[in-house]
Scaffold this motif. Structure first.
Motif, PDB file in Angstrom:
ATOM      1  N   MET A   1       8.693 -28.192  -0.215  1.00  0.00           N
ATOM      2  CA  MET A   1       7.948 -27.161   0.487  1.00  0.00           C
ATOM      3  C   MET A   1       8.887 -26.376   1.383  1.00  0.00           C
ATOM      4  O   MET A   1       9.954 -26.825   1.748  1.00  0.00           O
ATOM      5  N   ASP A   2       8.429 -25.225   1.740  1.00  0.00           N
ATOM      6  CA  ASP A   2       9.298 -24.265   2.403  1.00  0.00           C
ATOM      7  C   ASP A   2       8.927 -24.177   3.883  1.00  0.00           C
ATOM      8  O   ASP A   2       8.010 -23.461   4.261  1.00  0.00           O
ATOM      9  N   LEU A   3       9.586 -24.986   4.693  1.00  0.00           N
ATOM     10  CA  LEU A   3       9.341 -24.913   6.133  1.00  0.00           C
ATOM     11  C   LEU A   3      10.498 -24.184   6.765  1.00  0.00           C
ATOM     12  O   LEU A   3      11.646 -24.528   6.572  1.00  0.00           O
ATOM     13  N   ARG A   4      10.196 -23.170   7.543  1.00  0.00           N
ATOM     14  CA  ARG A   4      11.290 -22.397   8.129  1.00  0.00           C
ATOM     15  C   ARG A   4      11.401 -22.674   9.616  1.00  0.00           C
ATOM     16  O   ARG A   4      10.563 -23.314  10.210  1.00  0.00           O
ATOM     17  N   GLY A   5      12.492 -22.142  10.195  1.00  0.00           N
ATOM     18  CA  GLY A   5      12.637 -22.179  11.640  1.00  0.00           C
ATOM     19  C   GLY A   5      12.827 -23.582  12.177  1.00  0.00           C
ATOM     20  O   GLY A   5      13.566 -24.368  11.607  1.00  0.00           O
ATOM     21  N   TRP A   6      12.102 -23.911  13.207  1.00  0.00           N
ATOM     22  CA  TRP A   6      12.348 -25.141  13.944  1.00  0.00           C
ATOM     23  C   TRP A   6      11.840 -26.380  13.226  1.00  0.00           C
ATOM     24  O   TRP A   6      12.348 -27.475  13.403  1.00  0.00           O
ATOM     25  N   ALA A   7      10.819 -26.218  12.379  1.00  0.00           N
ATOM     26  CA  ALA A   7      10.122 -27.391  11.848  1.00  0.00           C
ATOM     27  C   ALA A   7      11.044 -28.246  10.985  1.00  0.00           C
ATOM     28  O   ALA A   7      11.070 -29.468  11.104  1.00  0.00           O
TER      29      ALA A   7
ATOM     30  N   ARG B 176       5.649 -25.286  -7.023  1.00  0.00           N
ATOM     31  CA  ARG B 176       5.056 -23.954  -7.170  1.00  0.00           C
ATOM     32  C   ARG B 176       3.707 -23.850  -6.478  1.00  0.00           C
ATOM     33  O   ARG B 176       3.282 -22.760  -6.089  1.00  0.00           O
ATOM     34  N   LEU B 177       3.023 -25.010  -6.315  1.00  0.00           N
ATOM     35  CA  LEU B 177       1.735 -24.981  -5.620  1.00  0.00           C
ATOM     36  C   LEU B 177       1.914 -24.484  -4.194  1.00  0.00           C
ATOM     37  O   LEU B 177       1.153 -23.655  -3.694  1.00  0.00           O
ATOM     38  N   MET B 178       2.975 -25.026  -3.531  1.00  0.00           N
ATOM     39  CA  MET B 178       3.215 -24.613  -2.156  1.00  0.00           C
ATOM     40  C   MET B 178       3.696 -23.170  -2.095  1.00  0.00           C
ATOM     41  O   MET B 178       3.314 -22.416  -1.214  1.00  0.00           O
ATOM     42  N   MET B 179       4.527 -22.777  -3.088  1.00  0.00           N
ATOM     43  CA  MET B 179       4.993 -21.391  -3.116  1.00  0.00           C
ATOM     44  C   MET B 179       3.826 -20.438  -3.300  1.00  0.00           C
ATOM     45  O   MET B 179       3.761 -19.388  -2.680  1.00  0.00           O
ATOM     46  N   ALA B 180       2.874 -20.843  -4.156  1.00  0.00           N
ATOM     47  CA  ALA B 180       1.707 -19.995  -4.381  1.00  0.00           C
ATOM     48  C   ALA B 180       0.932 -19.806  -3.084  1.00  0.00           C
ATOM     49  O   ALA B 180       0.531 -18.688  -2.738  1.00  0.00           O
ATOM     50  N   ALA B 181       0.745 -20.904  -2.336  1.00  0.00           N
ATOM     51  CA  ALA B 181       0.001 -20.816  -1.082  1.00  0.00           C
ATOM     52  C   ALA B 181       0.715 -19.880  -0.108  1.00  0.00           C
ATOM     53  O   ALA B 181       0.097 -19.030   0.540  1.00  0.00           O
ATOM     54  N   ARG B 182       2.052 -20.010  -0.062  1.00  0.00           N
ATOM     55  CA  ARG B 182       2.811 -19.167   0.861  1.00  0.00           C
ATOM     56  C   ARG B 182       2.732 -17.711   0.421  1.00  0.00           C
ATOM     57  O   ARG B 182       2.634 -16.805   1.258  1.00  0.00           O
ATOM     58  N   THR B 191      -0.066 -24.331   4.859  1.00  0.00           N
ATOM     59  CA  THR B 191       0.278 -24.818   3.522  1.00  0.00           C
ATOM     60  C   THR B 191       0.386 -26.338   3.528  1.00  0.00           C
ATOM     61  O   THR B 191      -0.092 -27.016   2.630  1.00  0.00           O
ATOM     62  N   PHE B 192       1.004 -26.843   4.596  1.00  0.00           N
ATOM     63  CA  PHE B 192       1.153 -28.288   4.692  1.00  0.00           C
ATOM     64  C   PHE B 192      -0.214 -28.967   4.788  1.00  0.00           C
ATOM     65  O   PHE B 192      -0.512 -29.903   4.052  1.00  0.00           O
TER      66      PHE B 192
END
Lengths: 265, 281
Positions: A1-7, B176-182, B191-192
């Motif tokens: 998953m794509d967490l940005r910044g501080w997290a 891709r599920l998380m990318m789709a949500a974003r 998303t989390f």
């Protein structure tokens, strides 16, 4: 998953703190092991290897190391032979039978140690295995078989079942197929199984305490005494040796898994 | 080996040696222990179970056990989730380093770990000496030979058991599920909460149950770090046999422990499939 910044860095930092909480406590046994005192304490200046000398020269500790090694080697051989054959059988028999026997074979791993200990204690006394070398080996074999079956089953699940069918259709008996076709293909799994079985036996304490008393006195048993009475700092020296062996073993396992093509994380 | 295979099941013979050993020398003894808890086959009685049900001190032991194991499980699973999450999202090198830090204690002897915590936490242990030396406290804190010490030791033991199954699930997720949500505008946090957590919840729950089952049967860690003052079920069973020689009571408590374990394992296998969980860990 794509967490940005501080997290992201924060979660990594938390994970590292937890990892150090897991790793570091063991290290406190090092200064205690090198302490020049008759008690479990931190060194007050003078460091000394005397507890290691005790460990590798005193008759009781040496005999416990020998007992543990002997029992672990014997039960590993037994558990690997019986468990590997059983796993191959489970792989080939009908699903309902495999499910039933598989569930039974996992029982010694799932049942609480104290329950197994009481049951085996009574049985071993009844049939004359109590406090015998054979009794401890058999108990450890039973406890190790589930781990062998899991390791070998994992290996078998990556093997093409048609290999076995081909061998059988060319007239090989199941035993021949096992020796010439299946075993060479699952040797990594069998080796893993042997390591598991050895460690299960080497570390076993609860059942061992109940099925043996004097004739067989394994290393964990003597460590248990040393910790419970809290007077024998030799256990810290044992701890340091075991820790070094564990770290080497894990490093070796990681190196081996990196050199093989990655299948599983 | 017979030349002619059994009808359609030529491999049954491979099962037999191990199955006979486990049935004959494990399951039958377990069965005898169960019979003993009912007073034996000659004079069946429920008196030991009545004693379990009616004795306050046993209730306290059961309560202590479930409280410690429950607390331990929650902490171990939360910590395990964080480590698994980091491992699933790190670069390869950092992941390996973290894995090493989890694997070494995982394989380390339970006695060594209990000894280490005893050295750290006792009254003249390293933690108390350091706190006393720094002047933060005037008297040693009671960190061991109480429930706190047992919980610390058990969490330390059980975290790796939570990490591995959760990590396996996280690795298997479709990114891709998380990318789709974003891409449709959800924040990373959203998303989390809405995607990632629900997808990993079964693994979290399964790992929690496994850790709980495992903790329920703990003997060594509570016996050493509880120092006789915190007695959990397994140690109480052992005391009943070795010191007070109450075999019937010990057998009945064993059956209670066994039934609780098997019931929880049945739930685990319904949630995740026990083979996969065991294979993953």
């Amino acid at each position: 998953m794509d967490l940005r910044g501080w997290a992201r860095p924060m979660i990594f930092a938390v994970a590292w703190v937890i990892a150090l909480f897991l790793l570091l406590p063991g290290l406190v046994t090092i200064p205690v092991a090198f302490n020049d005192s008759r008690f479990i304490a931190l060194p007050q200046g003078a460091w000394s290897p005397r507890h290691f000398e005790t460990l590798f020269t005193s008759a009781p500790w040496l005999s416990s190391i020998a007992d543990s090694l002997g029992v672990a080697l014997a039960s590993t051989v037994l558990a690997v032979c019986l468990g590997t054959a059983c796993a191959v059988g489970l792989w080939r028999v009908r699903p309902w039978l495999a499910g039933l026997v598989g569930a039974i074979m996992l029982a010694p791993m799932i049942f609480p140690p104290i329950v197994s200990a009481l049951a085996l204690y009574r049985a071993w006394v009844a049939i004359g295995l109590y406090d015998t070398w054979a009794g401890v080996v058999l108990a450890h074999t039973i406890l190790a078989i589930p781990y062998v079956i899991i390791a070998v089953t994992t290996s078998l699940s990556m093997l093409d079942a048609r290999l076995e069918q081909a061998a059988r259709s060319l007239g090989a008996t199941p035993l021949r197929t096992m020796i010439d076709v299946i075993l060479p293909n699952i040797r990594t799994g069998v080796a893993t199984a042997a390591v598991f079985a050895f460690i299960v036996s080497w570390d076993e304490i609860v059942v061992t305490m109940f099925v043996s008393s004097r004739a067989v006195y394994t290393l964990p048993r003597r460590m248990w005494d040393g910790i419970r009475e809290s007077v024998d700092p030799t256990v810290a020296a044992v701890a340091v040796v075991l820790m070094a062996l564990t770290a080497l073993g894990v490093l070796a396992a990681i190196v081996v898994s990196l050199r093989r093509p990655a299948r599983n994380p | 080996m017979a030349k002619r295979p059994l009808s359609g099941e030529p491999y049954v013979g491979f099962l037999l040696p191990a199955a006979l050993l486990v049935c004959g020398l494990f399951l039958i003894p377990i069965g005898q222990l169960v019979a003993l808890s009912f007073g034996g086959l000659d004079a069946p009685t429920l008196r030991w179970y009545e004693q379990v049900a009616a004795t306050d001190s046993i209730h306290r032991i059961l309560l202590t056990t479930f409280r410690i194991v429950g607390l331990t499980t929650v902490i171990a699973v939360v910590l395990g989730y964080a480590v698994a999450y980091a491992m699933a999202h790190m670069g390869e090198r950092q992941r390996l380093a973290l894995l090493l830090c989890v694997l070494v204690p995982f394989w380390l002897s339970v006695l060594v770990r209990a000894l280490a915590w005893l050295i750290l936490l006792r009254n003249n242990g390293i933690v108390n000496e350091a706190l006393l030396g720094s002047g933060l406290i005037a008297a040693p804190l009671p960190l061991v030979r109480n429930e706190l010490g047992v919980v610390i030791g058990m969490v330390h033991y059980l975290v790796p058991y939570a990490v591995f199954p959760i990590f396996a699930t996280m690795r298997g997720l479709d990114g891709r599920l998380m990318m789709a949500a974003r891409s449709v505008g959800a924040s990373p946090f959203r998303t989390f909460i809405d995607i990632y957590l629900p997808l990993t919840l079964p693994a979290l729950f399964g790992a929690g149950l496994l850790v709980f089952v495992f903790g329920l049967g703990f003997f060594v860690t509570p016996a050493i770090l509880g120092g006789g003052r915190v007695v959990m079920l397994s140690e109480y069973v052992s005391i009943s046999v070795l010191q007070t020689l109450r075999w019937g009571l010990a057998a009945a408590l064993s059956v209670v422990l066994l039934v609780a374990t098997l019931a929880l394992i049945a739930i685990v296998s319904r949630v995740t499939g026990v083979r996969r969980m065991l294979g993953a860990s």
